[in-house]
Design an enzyme around this catalytic site. Structure first.
Site, PDB file in Angstrom:
ATOM      1  CG  ASN A 108      -2.082   0.031   3.128  1.00 36.36           C
ATOM      2  OD1 ASN A 108      -2.705   0.969   3.613  1.00 36.36           O
ATOM      3  ND2 ASN A 108      -2.213  -1.217   3.586  1.00 36.36           N
ATOM      4  CB  SER A 142      -0.199   9.348   9.249  1.00 40.59           C
ATOM      5  OG  SER A 142      -0.948   9.649  10.405  1.00 40.59           O
ATOM      6  CE1 TYR A 150       2.048   4.788  11.701  1.00 38.97           C
ATOM      7  CE2 TYR A 150       1.231   6.976  12.254  1.00 38.97           C
ATOM      8  CZ  TYR A 150       1.131   5.809  11.528  1.00 38.97           C
ATOM      9  OH  TYR A 150       0.107   5.660  10.614  1.00 38.97           O
ATOM     10  CB  ALA A 151       5.743  11.391  14.269  1.00 39.59           C
ATOM     11  CB  ALA A 152      10.547   9.482  12.765  1.00 37.07           C
ATOM     12  CB  ILE A 197      -9.045   5.083   8.955  1.00 36.48           C
ATOM     13  CG1 ILE A 197      -8.456   6.320   8.271  1.00 36.48           C
ATOM     14  CG2 ILE A 197      -9.931   4.291   8.003  1.00 36.48           C
ATOM     15  CD1 ILE A 197      -9.469   7.326   7.769  1.00 36.48           C
TER      16      ILE A 197
END
Length: 254
Positions: free
Chosen positions: A86, A147, A160-162, A193
């Site tokens: 997480n 995500s 972050y996307a990578a 969230i």
């Protein structure tokens, strides 16, 4: 009590989705071991949860740190049934910002490397540390936090996307490699969230995010925790190599 006596490790368990997952797993009968870099918050969560919960300060980017944690858990409990990867961070910024014919800013190499180390290498380190024990005991469950950004990308989140695309790639690969050992591996893709961090955003922005979601609200950490608990249980015994969105249909509304 779907997780009765299962030993469940949760990274980034001091707050947000990690904390909610620890609470849910404990309520389902699990023995919960959380880790985080925030010692005060992590220990407070463990104290709040009481018997059946433990906290370790762990830097998931450091292999020796991770291995020491896992070794101690195995020595204490004798097994590892579930790992929830997480822990994650963001360092957002435009890849390149161009104005009046000039580059005025760009995502720094430092921010790129930091996010990859925590969000991607951390998942690699923790999973590799628990797999030998899971093989020896005849099975286990790995749950990886991706995500919706890992499905569709997002403005200002190259790093972050990578990592979140990468987590899905590792999940698919590990499902092929580890299924023969009865180790199930799945990825979960939350939308927006309402964690403590997100709640600090301006109310107008939060309202806008909710308005884009077909269900008309943002998710709660407990929504994701409930999905993790089901995936960790024997009720999901044939769910393997899956990428599951939990976003209130937001992808449809963007």
């Amino acid at each position: 009590m779907r997780l009765i006596d299962k030993v469940c490790l949760i990274t980034g368990g001091a707050a947000g989705i990690g904390k909610a997952t620890a609470e849910k797993f404990l309520a389902e009968g699990a023995r919960v071991v959380i880790c985080d870099l925030d010692s005060d918050a992590g220990q407070a969560v463990a104290d709040e949860l009481g018997n059946g919960a433990a906290f370790y300060k762990v830097n998931v980017t450091e292999r020796a740190d991770v291995q020491a944690w896992v070794d101690d858990v195995i020595e204490t409990f004798g097994r590892v049934d579930v790992l929830v990867n997480n822990a994650g961070i963001t360092r957002d910024g435009l890849f390149v910002k161009f104005k009046d014919g000039e580059v005025v800013s760009q995502m720094s190499e430092t921010d790129f490397d930091l996010v990859l180390n925590v969000n991607l290498k951390g998942v690699f380190n923790c999973t590799q540390a628990v797999i030998p024990q899971m093989i020896k005991q005849g099975g286990g469950v790995i749950l990886n936090a991706s995500s919706i950004v890992g499905l569709y990308g997002n403005f200002g989140q190259t790093n972050y996307a990578a990592t979140k695309f990468g987590v899905i790639g590792m999940t698919k690969t590990w499902s092929r490699e580890l299924g023969r050992y009865n180790i199930r591996v799945n990825a979960v893709c939350p939308g927006f969230i309402l964690t403590e961090m997100v709640k600090k955003m301006p109310e107008k922005i939060l309202e806008g995010l909710a308005a884009k979601t077909p269900l008309g609200r943002m998710g709660q950490p407990e929504d994701v925790a409930n999905l993790y608990a089901w995936l960790a249980s024997d009720e999901a015994s044939y769910i393997h190599g899956a990428t599951i969105s939990i976003d209130g249909g937001m992808v449809l509304g963007t």
